[in-house]
Design a protein around this motif. Structure first.
Motif, PDB file in Angstrom:
ATOM      1  N   GLY A  25      91.926 -16.091  -1.922  1.00 30.57           N
ATOM      2  CA  GLY A  25      92.374 -16.723  -3.163  1.00 30.57           C
ATOM      3  C   GLY A  25      91.326 -17.531  -3.904  1.00 30.57           C
ATOM      4  N   TRP A  26      90.120 -17.633  -3.352  1.00 31.62           N
ATOM      5  CA  TRP A  26      89.053 -18.339  -4.068  1.00 31.62           C
ATOM      6  C   TRP A  26      88.692 -17.571  -5.332  1.00 31.62           C
ATOM      7  CZ3 TRP A  26      87.161 -23.104  -2.962  1.00 31.62           C
ATOM      8  CH2 TRP A  26      87.478 -23.627  -1.702  1.00 31.62           C
ATOM      9  N   GLU A  27      88.445 -18.305  -6.431  1.00 29.91           N
ATOM     10  CA  GLU A  27      88.048 -17.683  -7.693  1.00 29.91           C
ATOM     11  C   GLU A  27      86.826 -18.406  -8.248  1.00 29.91           C
ATOM     12  OE1 GLU A  27      91.495 -18.161 -10.190  1.00 29.91           O
ATOM     13  OE2 GLU A  27      90.990 -20.237 -10.688  1.00 29.91           O
ATOM     14  N   LEU A  28      85.965 -17.638  -8.955  1.00 29.21           N
ATOM     15  CA  LEU A  28      84.815 -18.258  -9.605  1.00 29.21           C
ATOM     16  C   LEU A  28      85.321 -19.084 -10.781  1.00 29.21           C
ATOM     17  CD1 LEU A  28      81.743 -18.591  -9.870  1.00 29.21           C
ATOM     18  CD2 LEU A  28      81.742 -16.557 -11.341  1.00 29.21           C
ATOM     19  N   PHE A  29      85.063 -20.371 -10.752  1.00 28.54           N
ATOM     20  CA  PHE A  29      85.553 -21.291 -11.769  1.00 28.54           C
ATOM     21  C   PHE A  29      84.564 -21.418 -12.917  1.00 28.54           C
ATOM     22  CE2 PHE A  29      86.246 -25.991 -12.807  1.00 28.54           C
ATOM     23  CZ  PHE A  29      87.228 -25.720 -13.748  1.00 28.54           C
ATOM     24  N   HIS A  38      83.359 -22.441  -7.177  1.00 28.62           N
ATOM     25  CA  HIS A  38      84.556 -21.656  -6.888  1.00 28.62           C
ATOM     26  C   HIS A  38      85.695 -22.622  -6.582  1.00 28.62           C
ATOM     27  CE1 HIS A  38      82.284 -17.799  -6.351  1.00 28.62           C
ATOM     28  NE2 HIS A  38      81.315 -18.664  -6.118  1.00 28.62           N
ATOM     29  N   LEU A  40      90.017 -23.041  -5.199  1.00 25.55           N
ATOM     30  CA  LEU A  40      91.177 -22.482  -4.500  1.00 25.55           C
ATOM     31  C   LEU A  40      92.354 -23.414  -4.745  1.00 25.55           C
ATOM     32  CD1 LEU A  40      92.357 -20.427  -2.387  1.00 25.55           C
ATOM     33  CD2 LEU A  40      91.719 -22.102  -0.628  1.00 25.55           C
ATOM     34  N   TYR A  48      93.095 -28.322  -6.915  1.00 26.74           N
ATOM     35  CA  TYR A  48      92.143 -27.323  -6.446  1.00 26.74           C
ATOM     36  C   TYR A  48      91.169 -27.910  -5.429  1.00 26.74           C
ATOM     37  CZ  TYR A  48      93.565 -24.008 -10.069  1.00 26.74           C
ATOM     38  OH  TYR A  48      94.273 -23.125 -10.851  1.00 26.74           O
TER      39      TYR A  48
END
Length: 215
Positions: A25-29, A38, A40, A48
């Motif tokens: 579920g980690w995303e590049l922020f 990143h 989550l 987050y």
């Protein structure tokens, strides 16, 4: 006194320098100034957790670790640190940290424990610093300041092979209260790269600071 960090905690931190753990579920922020952030989502709090990967191009890993650990010096270069010191609270050593928040928000303060280890991993020198909130520490809350009781941070530092430092940072805190999303987004998008920039300047000025204080 043990600060209750395990060998596995340290291992997990430095391994991210080699193999970033971004599944689940980690995303590049955002990515700026050579820094990747990143995030989550923590479903329980709606906040987050962040992981930061970057390079400090002009200072060594050991110097970065020394500067990061020097609380007195940080008050000289971190404009958000209102109070920051280590002391004994009823037999337990902990750090008290009050952070300035933008008006009209209340300042936040933290009581936390930390530990630094200078590791030799198959000939590689890696510096790891772990910290977490310590709500069990007997430090009374201050009027008008909100206490942050859910905070963790890990930092791993290693030479980039030249004159700089590869950095991994993982952190989460729950600042409590009603904070507008713009403040939280600003803190992540601008605050982290800004902190690393300030840290780099602090490293370059550290020798002069030590000489001026006679340390």
């Amino acid at each position: 006194m043990s600060l209750r960090f395990t060998d596995e905690n340290f291992h997990s931190a430095w391994k991210e320098l080699d193999e970033p753990q971004l599944d689940g579920g980690w995303e590049l922020f955002t990515e700026t100034m050579g820094v990747q952030i990143h995030r989550l989502l923590d479903k329980e709090t709606g906040l987050y957790e962040y992981k930061v990967f970057g390079v400090l191009a002009t200072c060594s890993a050991e110097l970065c670790a020394d500067v990061y650990m020097d609380l007195t010096y940080r008050k000289h270069w971190d404009k958000y640190a209102k109070e920051l010191y280590e002391k004994d609270f009823d037999g337990e050593t902990a750090i008290y940290w009050e952070v300035k928040y933008p008006f009209p928000l209340s300042n936040r303060d933290y009581v936390y424990v930390r530990e630094r280890r200078d590791l030799d991993v198959n000939g590689r020198k890696i510096w790891v610093i772990l910290a977490r909130s310590s709500p069990e520490t007997a430090c009374p809350e201050k009027s008008g300041v909100l206490r942050v009781n859910d905070y963790k941070q890990s930092v791993a530092l290693e030479s980039d092979g030249a004159n700089g430092t590869r950095v991994f940072m993982n952190y989460f805190d729950n600042p409590g209260g009603m904070i507008p999303k713009w403040v939280i987004n600003w803190a992540a998008k601008s605050g982290v790269p800004g902190f690393l920039t300030d840290m780099q300047k602090a490293c370059s000025n550290y020798k002069n600071y030590l000489q001026s204080t006679g340390a």
